[in-house]
Design a protein around this motif. Structure first.
Motif, PDB file in Angstrom:
ATOM      1  N   GLY A  12     -24.602   1.904  20.510  1.00  0.00           N
ATOM      2  CA  GLY A  12     -24.850   1.164  21.753  1.00  0.00           C
ATOM      3  C   GLY A  12     -24.760   2.016  22.994  1.00  0.00           C
ATOM      4  O   GLY A  12     -25.317   3.105  23.065  1.00  0.00           O
ATOM      5  N   ARG A  13     -23.955   1.520  23.960  1.00  0.00           N
ATOM      6  CA  ARG A  13     -24.006   2.139  25.296  1.00  0.00           C
ATOM      7  C   ARG A  13     -23.397   3.539  25.322  1.00  0.00           C
ATOM      8  O   ARG A  13     -23.767   4.372  26.152  1.00  0.00           O
ATOM      9  N   GLY A  14     -22.408   3.811  24.461  1.00  0.00           N
ATOM     10  CA  GLY A  14     -21.908   5.178  24.350  1.00  0.00           C
ATOM     11  C   GLY A  14     -20.966   5.627  25.440  1.00  0.00           C
ATOM     12  O   GLY A  14     -20.905   6.807  25.770  1.00  0.00           O
ATOM     13  N   SER A  15     -20.156   4.693  25.987  1.00  0.00           N
ATOM     14  CA  SER A  15     -19.237   5.146  27.042  1.00  0.00           C
ATOM     15  C   SER A  15     -18.120   6.023  26.463  1.00  0.00           C
ATOM     16  O   SER A  15     -17.675   6.977  27.110  1.00  0.00           O
ATOM     17  N   ASN A  16     -17.678   5.740  25.247  1.00  0.00           N
ATOM     18  CA  ASN A  16     -16.688   6.639  24.623  1.00  0.00           C
ATOM     19  C   ASN A  16     -17.302   8.004  24.332  1.00  0.00           C
ATOM     20  O   ASN A  16     -16.645   9.040  24.500  1.00  0.00           O
ATOM     21  N   ALA A  89     -17.996   6.068  17.465  1.00  0.00           N
ATOM     22  CA  ALA A  89     -17.732   5.548  18.812  1.00  0.00           C
ATOM     23  C   ALA A  89     -18.650   4.353  19.045  1.00  0.00           C
ATOM     24  O   ALA A  89     -19.759   4.508  19.563  1.00  0.00           O
ATOM     25  N   GLY A  90     -18.206   3.196  18.582  1.00  0.00           N
ATOM     26  CA  GLY A  90     -19.065   2.018  18.685  1.00  0.00           C
ATOM     27  C   GLY A  90     -20.210   2.092  17.688  1.00  0.00           C
ATOM     28  O   GLY A  90     -21.317   1.633  17.975  1.00  0.00           O
ATOM     29  N   ILE A 110     -12.624   4.825  16.879  1.00  0.00           N
ATOM     30  CA  ILE A 110     -11.848   4.132  17.915  1.00  0.00           C
ATOM     31  C   ILE A 110     -12.063   2.642  17.768  1.00  0.00           C
ATOM     32  O   ILE A 110     -13.184   2.172  17.563  1.00  0.00           O
ATOM     33  N   HIS A 111     -10.956   1.908  17.864  1.00  0.00           N
ATOM     34  CA  HIS A 111     -11.012   0.449  17.690  1.00  0.00           C
ATOM     35  C   HIS A 111     -10.299  -0.200  18.877  1.00  0.00           C
ATOM     36  O   HIS A 111      -9.204   0.233  19.255  1.00  0.00           O
ATOM     37  N   PRO A 112     -10.909  -1.253  19.453  1.00  0.00           N
ATOM     38  CA  PRO A 112     -10.324  -1.836  20.666  1.00  0.00           C
ATOM     39  C   PRO A 112      -9.212  -2.847  20.402  1.00  0.00           C
ATOM     40  O   PRO A 112      -9.292  -3.996  20.827  1.00  0.00           O
ATOM     41  N   LEU A 173     -11.055  -0.576  27.779  1.00  0.00           N
ATOM     42  CA  LEU A 173     -12.054   0.497  27.710  1.00  0.00           C
ATOM     43  C   LEU A 173     -11.587   1.734  28.478  1.00  0.00           C
ATOM     44  O   LEU A 173     -11.785   2.864  28.035  1.00  0.00           O
ATOM     45  N   GLU A 176      -9.364   3.515  26.287  1.00  0.00           N
ATOM     46  CA  GLU A 176     -10.125   4.139  25.190  1.00  0.00           C
ATOM     47  C   GLU A 176     -10.630   5.511  25.626  1.00  0.00           C
ATOM     48  O   GLU A 176     -10.560   6.488  24.882  1.00  0.00           O
TER      49      GLU A 176
HETATM   50  C1  GRF Z   1     -15.610   0.263  22.118  1.00  0.00           C
HETATM   51  O1  GRF Z   1     -14.856  -0.800  22.611  1.00  0.00           O
HETATM   52  C2  GRF Z   1     -15.043   0.784  20.830  1.00  0.00           C
HETATM   53  O2  GRF Z   1     -13.655   0.684  20.771  1.00  0.00           O
HETATM   54  C3  GRF Z   1     -15.659  -0.149  19.824  1.00  0.00           C
HETATM   55  O3  GRF Z   1     -16.974  -0.365  20.282  1.00  0.00           O
HETATM   56  C4  GRF Z   1     -17.011  -0.191  21.693  1.00  0.00           C
HETATM   57  C5  GRF Z   1     -18.039   0.848  21.963  1.00  0.00           C
HETATM   58  O4  GRF Z   1     -18.241   1.042  23.332  1.00  0.00           O
HETATM   59  N1  GRF Z   1     -15.573   0.407  18.500  1.00  0.00           N
HETATM   60  P1  GRF Z   1     -19.046   2.319  23.849  1.00  0.00           P
HETATM   61  O5  GRF Z   1     -20.397   2.292  23.136  1.00  0.00           O
HETATM   62  O6  GRF Z   1     -18.270   3.527  23.517  1.00  0.00           O
HETATM   63  O7  GRF Z   1     -19.212   2.107  25.321  1.00  0.00           O
END
Ligand code: GRF
Length: 218
Positions: A12-16, A89-90, A110-112, A173, A176
């Motif tokens: 997805g968006r890839g903020s991590n 990462a997501g 990573i898990h929220p 987030l 994270e």
């Molecule tokens: C994050 O909340 C991560 O913990 C979960 O999925 C989300 C991904 O967000 N596994 P991003 O794509 O990194 O913005």
């Protein structure tokens, strides 16, 4: 020492992913993000990574008959780039035991939530429904069972009575983005070792305060 060649897998968006890319710019960061891989061609994170000059690849799960074939293609892409460490990462695909074992202790996620609480999806809604006062995020080594595995780093945040799913998600987030680079550095430096399915941190103590982060933010 040579930097550990690392791939970040996104859906997805890839903020991590961006947080890891930012951290990896530091000359002394022990990992290099050598590849960003997505199972979805439309993942927003792909173009963000490409803009940063990072190599990207799509392995679209819909093009494969089964998980084994999908994962064989994942492995091919990772091996081609000589990847040593994988960060999920997501990444919204369940991985089989075969894949997870092949990457044992070289695959992190990573898990929220503060695992083992709230495995699975919609963690923030469930934390609010449960009425917990502290919530957060976890980086862990991946095992075949979803959202299980030795914990490398956790970050905690307060839950306020006024919180909504969105406000809580935003607070988590932020944490994270702080703990994932810390955890990746610990693994890439070989300072996070799995002993009897727990992570031992070999460190001079400089990371001790980082592994649990409770930011005072609203
Ligand atoms: C994050 O909340 C991560 O913990 C979960 O999925 C989300 C991904 O967000 N596994 P991003 O794509 O990194 O913005």
């Amino acid at each position: 020492m040579a930097k550990i060649r690392t791939a970040v897998l996104i859906s997805g968006r890839g903020s991590n992913m961006m947080a890891l890319l930012d951290a990896a710019e530091a000359p002394d960061f022990p990992a290099a993000i050598s590849l960003v891989l997505s199972n979805r061609p439309d993942a927003a994170g792909l173009s963000a990574a490409a803009r940063r000059g990072v190599e990207t690849v799509v392995v679209d799960h819909r093009q494969f008959d089964d998980r084994a074939a999908f994962e064989a293609s994942l492995n091919e892409a990772l091996n081609e780039k000589k990847i040593e460490l994988v960060c999920l990462a997501g990444f919204m695909r369940l991985l089989t035991g075969d894949f997870v074992e092949a990457w044992r202790d070289r695959l992190i996620n990573i898990h929220p939530s503060l695992l083992p609480a709230f495995k699975g999806l919609e963690t923030h809604d469930r934390a609010l429904a449960a009425g917990v006062r502290i919530h957060g995020a976890t980086v862990h080594f991946v095992r075949a069972t979803m959202d299980e595995g030795p914990v490398i780093a956790q970050g905690a945040v307060p839950v306020f009575p006024s919180d909504t799913t969105d406000s809580l998600a935003e607070r988590v987030l932020a944490v994270e983005h702080r703990i994932y680079p810390i955890a990746l550095a610990l693994v890439a430096n070989r300072k996070a070792r799995v002993v009897s399915e727990k992570v031992m941190i070999d460190d001079d103590g400089s990371h001790a305060g980082d592994v649990l982060i409770v930011p005072h933010c609203r």
